[in-house]
Design a protein around this motif. Structure first.
Motif, short mmCIF file in Angstrom:
data_model
loop_
_atom_site.label_atom_id
_atom_site.label_comp_id
_atom_site.label_asym_id
_atom_site.label_seq_id
_atom_site.Cartn_x
_atom_site.Cartn_y
_atom_site.Cartn_z
N GLY A 105 0.84 -1.20 0.00
CA GLY A 105 0.00 0.00 0.00
C GLY A 105 0.86 1.23 0.00
O GLY A 105 2.09 1.15 0.06
N PRO A 106 0.22 2.39 -0.06
CA PRO A 106 1.00 3.64 -0.07
C PRO A 106 1.75 3.86 1.24
O PRO A 106 2.76 4.54 1.27
CB PRO A 106 -0.05 4.72 -0.30
CG PRO A 106 -1.35 4.10 0.07
CD PRO A 106 -1.21 2.63 -0.14
N ASP A 107 1.26 3.22 2.31
CA ASP A 107 1.91 3.42 3.61
C ASP A 107 2.96 2.35 3.92
O ASP A 107 3.63 2.43 4.94
CB ASP A 107 0.86 3.41 4.73
CG ASP A 107 -0.11 4.56 4.58
OD1 ASP A 107 0.30 5.61 4.06
OD2 ASP A 107 -1.28 4.39 4.96
N GLY A 108 3.06 1.32 3.07
CA GLY A 108 4.07 0.29 3.32
C GLY A 108 3.58 -1.09 2.93
O GLY A 108 2.61 -1.24 2.19
N VAL A 109 4.26 -2.07 3.46
CA VAL A 109 4.00 -3.48 3.14
C VAL A 109 3.49 -4.17 4.40
O VAL A 109 3.97 -3.92 5.50
CB VAL A 109 5.30 -4.16 2.66
CG1 VAL A 109 5.09 -5.64 2.42
CG2 VAL A 109 5.83 -3.49 1.42
N THR A 110 2.51 -5.06 4.22
CA THR A 110 1.99 -5.84 5.33
C THR A 110 2.48 -7.27 5.19
O THR A 110 2.29 -7.90 4.15
CB THR A 110 0.44 -5.83 5.35
OG1 THR A 110 -0.01 -4.48 5.37
CG2 THR A 110 -0.09 -6.57 6.55
N ARG A 111 3.14 -7.75 6.25
CA ARG A 111 3.66 -9.11 6.26
C ARG A 111 3.20 -9.79 7.54
O ARG A 111 3.02 -9.15 8.57
CB ARG A 111 5.18 -9.12 6.19
CG ARG A 111 5.72 -8.52 4.90
CD ARG A 111 7.23 -8.55 4.83
NE ARG A 111 7.81 -9.85 4.67
CZ ARG A 111 7.88 -10.53 3.54
NH1 ARG A 111 7.35 -10.01 2.45
NH2 ARG A 111 8.45 -11.70 3.47
N MET A 112 3.03 -11.12 7.46
CA MET A 112 2.68 -11.90 8.64
C MET A 112 3.75 -12.97 8.83
O MET A 112 4.15 -13.62 7.87
CB MET A 112 1.31 -12.57 8.47
CG MET A 112 0.94 -13.46 9.66
SD MET A 112 -0.57 -14.41 9.40
CE MET A 112 -1.78 -13.15 9.58
#
Length: 190
Positions: free
Chosen positions: A94-101
């Protein structure tokens, strides 16, 4: 270990075994005099002269043995490898960063959920494959009294579906191994 790696191992070990068996049989036959008179030497006089006249011969033998050692070590290290997902699972950009689990956190949650189900004695889960295309491996030990069909339905429709939703996947392949717990037979006290 996956099937492809197992097939390569069996083929490679069979070939190495056959080569070593043939070399050993030839050396034994030579020592017993199958190729003429018995000698205490493995190399013929012509081979010994060749080695003595060419300084590079023993260096070539050493280099060949070094290549065999490196191949053997790389094969041995490959055996310790795993197809488990390492690190994090990529969920979104996303524009705010990356989401990882974290893959371990995901499997810990699934394992805890499985152990909370009635009839489950033990459970272990792993995510294998790649971070972009993982698949779930589940090993579960259940009581003999557990209804297997309803357990499978609950596992598929609740536990695996919840993980698939959390990972934002349309489809999550899974391999489930169910094992019935061994219940001790009643002892006669008389």
């Amino acid at each position: 270990m996956n099937r492809h790696k197992s097939h390569i191992n069996r083929t490679a070990l069979t070939l190495v075994g056959l080569v070593l068996l043939a070399a050993g049989a030839l050396a034994l036959a030579k020592a017993l005099g199958a190729f003429g008179r018995r000698t205490g030497h493995l190399m013929t006089p012509a081979m010994e002269r060749f080695a003595a006249q060419h300084q590079w011969f023993w260096w070539a033998v050493a280099a060949g043995l070094l290549v065999l050692v490196v191949l053997g070590l790389s094969w041995l290290l490959a055996q310790g490898g795993s197809d488990r997902v390492r690190g994090g699972l990529h969920l979104a950009d996303g524009p705010d960063g990356v989401t990882r689990m974290n893959a371990g956190a995901a499997t810990d949650a699934v394992t805890s959920e499985l152990k909370a189900l009635p009839g489950v004695q033990d459970a272990h889960t792993t995510l294998a494959g790649t971070p972009d295309k993982p698949y779930l491996r589940v090993n579960v030990t259940i009581d003999e009294s557990t209804d297997v069909a309803s357990f499978r339905t609950r596992l598929r429709n609740h536990v695996i579906a919840r993980l698939r939703t959390a990972l934002e996947l349309d489809h999550l392949q899974s391999l489930v191994r169910l094992r019935l717990a061994n219940t001790p037979k009643p002892r006669d006290l008389a």
